[in-house]
Design an enzyme around this catalytic site. Structure first.
Site, mmCIF file in Angstrom:
data_model
loop_
_atom_site.group_PDB
_atom_site.id
_atom_site.type_symbol
_atom_site.label_atom_id
_atom_site.label_comp_id
_atom_site.label_asym_id
_atom_site.label_seq_id
_atom_site.Cartn_x
_atom_site.Cartn_y
_atom_site.Cartn_z
ATOM 1 N N LYS A 1 7.836 7.023 -23.412
ATOM 2 C CA LYS A 1 8.077 5.684 -22.860
ATOM 3 C C LYS A 1 8.351 4.673 -23.975
ATOM 4 O O LYS A 1 9.253 3.840 -23.855
ATOM 5 C CB LYS A 1 6.868 5.272 -22.000
ATOM 6 C CG LYS A 1 6.975 3.889 -21.388
ATOM 7 C CD LYS A 1 6.176 2.874 -22.170
ATOM 8 C CE LYS A 1 6.453 1.456 -21.745
ATOM 9 N NZ LYS A 1 5.567 0.498 -22.396
ATOM 10 N N GLY B 1 -0.176 0.839 -21.316
ATOM 11 C CA GLY B 1 0.646 1.838 -20.637
ATOM 12 C C GLY B 1 -0.094 3.119 -20.289
ATOM 13 O O GLY B 1 0.061 3.651 -19.176
ATOM 14 N N ASP C 1 0.510 -15.508 -19.839
ATOM 15 C CA ASP C 1 1.270 -15.560 -18.583
ATOM 16 C C ASP C 1 0.513 -14.944 -17.416
ATOM 17 O O ASP C 1 1.041 -14.942 -16.305
ATOM 18 C CB ASP C 1 2.590 -14.804 -18.723
ATOM 19 C CG ASP C 1 2.352 -13.298 -18.787
ATOM 20 O OD1 ASP C 1 1.600 -12.867 -19.679
ATOM 21 O OD2 ASP C 1 2.875 -12.570 -17.932
ATOM 22 N N THR D 1 -1.564 -8.948 -28.153
ATOM 23 C CA THR D 1 -1.000 -8.267 -26.994
ATOM 24 C C THR D 1 -1.601 -6.886 -26.806
ATOM 25 O O THR D 1 -2.084 -6.284 -27.771
ATOM 26 C CB THR D 1 0.530 -8.140 -27.156
ATOM 27 O OG1 THR D 1 1.058 -7.353 -26.084
ATOM 28 C CG2 THR D 1 0.904 -7.458 -28.457
ATOM 29 N N THR D 2 -1.524 -6.391 -25.592
ATOM 30 C CA THR D 2 -1.992 -5.020 -25.364
ATOM 31 C C THR D 2 -0.889 -4.002 -25.603
ATOM 32 O O THR D 2 -1.146 -2.809 -25.598
ATOM 33 C CB THR D 2 -2.504 -4.837 -23.919
ATOM 34 O OG1 THR D 2 -1.426 -5.032 -23.027
ATOM 35 C CG2 THR D 2 -3.608 -5.797 -23.606
ATOM 36 N N GLU E 1 -3.344 3.525 -19.908
ATOM 37 C CA GLU E 1 -4.339 3.168 -18.900
ATOM 38 C C GLU E 1 -3.654 2.985 -17.541
ATOM 39 O O GLU E 1 -4.193 3.370 -16.503
ATOM 40 C CB GLU E 1 -5.047 1.862 -19.316
ATOM 41 C CG GLU E 1 -5.895 1.971 -20.575
ATOM 42 C CD GLU E 1 -5.109 1.855 -21.887
ATOM 43 O OE1 GLU E 1 -3.861 1.824 -21.872
ATOM 44 O OE2 GLU E 1 -5.772 1.802 -22.942
ATOM 45 N N ARG E 2 -2.449 2.386 -17.562
ATOM 46 C CA ARG E 2 -1.712 2.133 -16.306
ATOM 47 C C ARG E 2 -1.293 3.434 -15.642
ATOM 48 O O ARG E 2 -1.368 3.571 -14.421
ATOM 49 C CB ARG E 2 -0.505 1.244 -16.630
ATOM 50 C CG ARG E 2 0.270 0.768 -15.413
ATOM 51 C CD ARG E 2 1.261 -0.316 -15.800
ATOM 52 N NE ARG E 2 0.554 -1.469 -16.343
ATOM 53 C CZ ARG E 2 1.009 -2.236 -17.330
ATOM 54 N NH1 ARG E 2 2.183 -1.985 -17.880
ATOM 55 N NH2 ARG E 2 0.304 -3.252 -17.773
ATOM 56 N N ASP F 1 0.681 -14.214 -26.528
ATOM 57 C CA ASP F 1 0.858 -12.962 -25.809
ATOM 58 C C ASP F 1 2.359 -12.627 -25.890
ATOM 59 O O ASP F 1 3.183 -13.494 -26.195
ATOM 60 C CB ASP F 1 0.422 -13.160 -24.354
ATOM 61 C CG ASP F 1 0.805 -11.993 -23.483
ATOM 62 O OD1 ASP F 1 0.513 -10.843 -23.861
ATOM 63 O OD2 ASP F 1 1.410 -12.214 -22.406
ATOM 64 N N ASP G 1 4.257 -9.763 -23.616
ATOM 65 C CA ASP G 1 4.896 -9.380 -22.355
ATOM 66 C C ASP G 1 4.690 -10.454 -21.294
ATOM 67 O O ASP G 1 3.553 -10.774 -20.939
ATOM 68 C CB ASP G 1 4.342 -8.045 -21.871
ATOM 69 C CG ASP G 1 4.654 -6.939 -22.862
ATOM 70 O OD1 ASP G 1 5.837 -6.750 -23.152
ATOM 71 O OD2 ASP G 1 3.713 -6.300 -23.361
ATOM 72 N N ASN H 1 6.731 -1.721 -29.943
ATOM 73 C CA ASN H 1 7.430 -2.485 -28.898
ATOM 74 C C ASN H 1 7.583 -3.951 -29.293
ATOM 75 O O ASN H 1 8.597 -4.576 -29.007
ATOM 76 C CB ASN H 1 6.643 -2.425 -27.582
ATOM 77 C CG ASN H 1 6.552 -1.034 -26.998
ATOM 78 O OD1 ASN H 1 7.273 -0.139 -27.425
ATOM 79 N ND2 ASN H 1 5.674 -0.853 -26.037
HETATM 80 C C1 XBP Z 1 1.021 -6.185 -21.402
HETATM 81 C C2 XBP Z 1 0.852 -4.871 -20.833
HETATM 82 C C3 XBP Z 1 1.386 -3.709 -21.521
HETATM 83 C C4 XBP Z 1 2.756 -3.258 -21.239
HETATM 84 C C5 XBP Z 1 2.921 -1.825 -21.673
HETATM 85 O O1 XBP Z 1 -0.082 -7.014 -21.062
HETATM 86 O O2 XBP Z 1 0.193 -4.730 -19.842
HETATM 87 O O3 XBP Z 1 0.576 -2.682 -21.098
HETATM 88 O O4 XBP Z 1 3.029 -3.358 -19.851
HETATM 89 O O5 XBP Z 1 2.641 -1.628 -22.992
HETATM 90 P P1 XBP Z 1 -0.316 -8.400 -21.830
HETATM 91 P P2 XBP Z 1 2.330 -0.150 -23.594
HETATM 92 O O6 XBP Z 1 0.960 -9.163 -21.730
HETATM 93 O O7 XBP Z 1 -1.412 -9.077 -21.068
HETATM 94 O O8 XBP Z 1 -0.706 -8.090 -23.256
HETATM 95 O O9 XBP Z 1 3.008 0.855 -22.699
HETATM 96 O O10 XBP Z 1 2.914 -0.159 -24.978
HETATM 97 O O11 XBP Z 1 0.851 0.043 -23.597
HETATM 98 MG MG MG Z 2 1.391 -10.959 -20.713
#
Ligand code: XBP
Ligand code: MG
Length: 252
Positions: free
Chosen positions: A85, A53, A183, A122-123, A55-56, A9, A11, A128
């Site tokens: 962003k 992002g 994590d 990763t999502t 979705e958030r 992963d 982030d 990034n």
């Molecule tokens: C990582 C995330 C991502 C970033 C934002 O989750 O939740 O959404 O916060 O990325 P994980 P984008 O570590 O579980 O993969 O804005 O590029 O979507």
């Molecule tokens: Mg993570």
């Protein structure tokens, strides 16, 4: 089953990118668009319940801003905000101020030297990942990873297992031959859902998450001069995670 690959992963696992990376990048995009949306560090912890992002942002409006009058083209607004962003985030990463977490660079080097295959799952948006790796891990380090599975390549983001399944299929690997590094609770639900044994390193946003099913939960990967702490699971390694200790964990 031999250990053939490590799937990471990004982030929160490779680097602490959320609080001081993604969060201010979202806020900069909101300012750019004249929105009064401000995500402080505590609110952001709640918003991390939703990965991705775009979705958030939708979750934020639905859950925390019932007062916001959505324009007819709300989805387009979210897409534009997300592009802004990503621009802010990648230029922040280019400053190289977000270091890899303890032990990450050392362990990746050890794995590479031993011919262990590496991947990212990763999502977050692919740009990034590249920005973080190239500026914080080192120029050319993107190439260390055979597969970078990221962002919208699978429609269902973590906690769905799809991103890990996608990476495994690309690499033609069985989950039994791999270890995943995560994590967060959403992360381990995804990795375990794909059948992967998973090592957790926690961070401030995730220390209280449910990590049942983890092979081991550690403070971080550790360094010879800065040992990691084992929080749960049977960890027989030294004070820091080595390839040898991963092989032992994998074979248990
Ligand atoms: C990582 C995330 C991502 C970033 C934002 O989750 O939740 O959404 O916060 O990325 P994980 P984008 O570590 O579980 O993969 O804005 O590029 O979507
Ligand atoms: Mg993570």
């Amino acid at each position: 089953m031999t250990l053939q690959a490590l799937l990471f992963d990004v982030d929160g696992t490779l680097a602490d990118t959320e609080r001081d990376g993604h969060r201010p990048a979202f806020n900069a995009a909101f300012r750019e668009y004249g929105l009064d949306w401000v995500w402080d560090a505590a609110l952001y912890g709640k918003l991390l319940a939703i990965t991705g992002g775009k979705e958030r942002m939708k979750y934020y409006v639905e859950t925390f801003r019932p007062d916001f009058r959505k324009p007819a083209d709300f989805d387009d607004l979210v897409t534009s905000l997300h592009k802004a962003k990503t621009r802010h985030y990648t230029s922040m990463m280019a400053e190289g101020n977000v270091p890899m977490r303890p032990g990450v660079k050392r362990l990746l080097g050890e794995a590479r030297a031993a011919g262990i295959r590496l991947a990212v799952a990763t999502t977050t948006t692919p740009d990034n990942v590249t920005a973080l790796l190239e500026h914080s891990l080192g120029a050319g380090s993107t190439d260390w990873f055979e597969v970078i599975a990221a962002g919208d390549i699978v429609p269902a983001k973590k906690p769905a297992p799809d991103i890990y399944v996608w990476a495994l299929e690309r690499m033609k690997l069985a989950p039994e031959n791999c270890l995943a590094f995560e994590d967060s609770e959403n992360g381990i639900r995804a990795s375990r859902g794909a059948g992967l044994k998973t090592l957790i390193t926690i961070n401030d946003y995730t220390r209280d998450h449910d990590f049942s099913g983890a092979a081991v939960v550690l403070s971080d990967l550790g360094e010879p001069d800065a040992p990691a702490t084992a929080l749960s699971g049977a960890w027989k390694g030294q004070g820091y995670v080595t390839l040898e200790s991963l092989k032992a964990l994998h074979s248990r």
